[in-house]
Design an enzyme around this catalytic site. Structure first.
Site, PDB file in Angstrom:
ATOM      1  N   HIS A 239       2.262  11.592   3.853  1.00 14.83           N
ATOM      2  CA  HIS A 239       3.328  12.815   3.365  1.00 14.83           C
ATOM      3  C   HIS A 239       4.179  12.801   4.467  1.00 14.83           C
ATOM      4  O   HIS A 239       5.162  13.380   4.165  1.00 14.83           O
ATOM      5  CB  HIS A 239       2.406  14.136   3.576  1.00 14.83           C
ATOM      6  CG  HIS A 239       2.922  15.153   2.732  1.00 14.83           C
ATOM      7  ND1 HIS A 239       4.172  15.917   3.028  1.00 14.83           N
ATOM      8  CD2 HIS A 239       2.660  15.848   1.650  1.00 14.83           C
ATOM      9  CE1 HIS A 239       4.636  16.895   2.038  1.00 14.83           C
ATOM     10  NE2 HIS A 239       3.492  16.616   1.197  1.00 14.83           N
ATOM     11  N   TYR A 275      15.855  24.440 -15.457  1.00 14.70           N
ATOM     12  CA  TYR A 275      16.994  23.860 -15.962  1.00 14.70           C
ATOM     13  C   TYR A 275      17.974  23.192 -15.050  1.00 14.70           C
ATOM     14  O   TYR A 275      18.829  22.395 -15.613  1.00 14.70           O
ATOM     15  CB  TYR A 275      17.902  25.145 -16.645  1.00 14.70           C
ATOM     16  CG  TYR A 275      16.915  25.734 -17.636  1.00 14.70           C
ATOM     17  CD1 TYR A 275      17.026  25.378 -19.039  1.00 14.70           C
ATOM     18  CD2 TYR A 275      16.162  26.959 -17.511  1.00 14.70           C
ATOM     19  CE1 TYR A 275      16.559  25.691 -20.060  1.00 14.70           C
ATOM     20  CE2 TYR A 275      15.542  27.558 -18.514  1.00 14.70           C
ATOM     21  CZ  TYR A 275      15.636  26.894 -19.778  1.00 14.70           C
ATOM     22  OH  TYR A 275      14.896  27.348 -21.038  1.00 14.70           O
TER      23      TYR A 275
END
Length: 314
Positions: A239, A275
């Site tokens: 990570h 979006y």
């Protein structure tokens, strides 16, 4: 007599069915949490009969194994089920509410990462000379070049790369926040994919397991490879490639919004984020190529980051 719908398991599963916006990963994790740590003990119990002391015994099981975050998450999920039962007329109270502050709090862990350019150069040279399996070496390189989450890298499939080969489009079901995600692919990332393609073919995963090309690389493979290269857990993790990229990009003046978008850190309004997943894409494409140029230079001993300043405008 109570109906079957008054049992904890029935209500928990009904509550999960109401979470239509959950990603498959979130749903699977919630099911695993209940089935592993709750349902074997309280699944058949009428939900009104469960008491705070009984719930504490339940939560102490993962806590006693050192799984502090799991215990806290189990408390949270059980509380949500109890509150759903109250709202639907089948429960009277949330017994987990009386356990506030009782469980041991898990300390937030920061993923170990290398952020000095000299150390990054040493890491890239170590990866370059890695003698393990080709799929592991490629997974290490792609972790550095894309800085996606380890789980996203593991689930990468060839059909998610666009026709031109310069974008990886991850479907929302694979993302932590359940929103679409675009990773611009640098020349270096495409070269790594070309290297691994003969091993995998163009079906299935781009990060194959050592056990065969049809299976994804295991969760611990990258961390194990880092240990093999003598990086201990408080130096570098799988990570940590994300922190490495984020820190150096910010230090070099790249726009913070571009970086956050490329890290797929969800906006507070995740509907809006769904979006806006292509927002700053031209700028991010330039940034990802500039970032990919860094390992090449540092591996060869450069001490100054060769970022193209024209792409760094805030």
């Amino acid at each position: 007599m109570l109906s079957a719908d008054d049992g904890f398991e029935a209500i928990a599963r009904e509550w999960m069915r109401t979470k239509a916006k959950w990603s498959p990963a979130t749903r699977d994790k919630a099911i695993w949490l209940f089935e592993t740590y709750a349902l074997p003990w309280i699944g058949k119990r009428p939900i009104r009969s469960l008491t705070p002391p009984e719930m504490l015994v339940l939560l102490r099981r993962p806590e006693s194994l050192g799984k502090l975050e799991t215990a806290q998450r189990l408390k949270q999920r059980c509380g949500q089920v109890f509150r759903y039962a109250i709202g639907t007329g089948r429960g009277d109270r949330d017994p987990t509410a009386d356990l506030r502050g009782v469980l041991t709090t898990a300390h937030v862990r920061h993923h170990a990462s290398l952020t000095r350019t000299e150390a990054v150069g040493e890491l890239m040279r170590a990866i370059d000379s890695f003698t393990g399996h080709i799929s592991t070496r490629c997974a290490l390189l792609l972790s550095a070049l894309t800085f996606v989450r380890p789980g996203e890298l593991r689930s990468w499939e060839w059909n998610e790369i666009n026709v031109d080969g310069d974008e990886w489009r991850i479907p929302p079901g694979k993302m932590k926040m359940g929103t679409p995600y675009i990773v611009p692919l640098s020349r270096q990332a495409r070269a790594v994919l070309d290297e691994i393609r003969p091993v995998t073919g163009e079906a299935g995963t781009c990060s194959p397991s050592l056990r065969g090309p049809s299976r994804p690389v295991s969760e611990n493979t990258i961390n194990a490879a880092l240990r093999r290269m003598s990086y201990v857990t408080n130096q570098m993790t799988a990570h940590g490639f994300r922190s490495m990229a984020s820190t150096l990009l910010k230090e070099e003046g790249f726009n913070g919004d571009w970086i956050e978008r490329q890290l797929a850190h969800c906006e507070k309004d995740c509907v809006r984020a769904a979006y806006n997943y292509a927002r700053y894409l031209p700028e991010r494409r330039k940034m990802m190529q500039a970032w990919a140029d860094l390992p090449d230079s540092l591996r060869l001993g450069a001490t100054v980051i060769p970022f193209h300043r024209g792409a760094v405008q805030k």
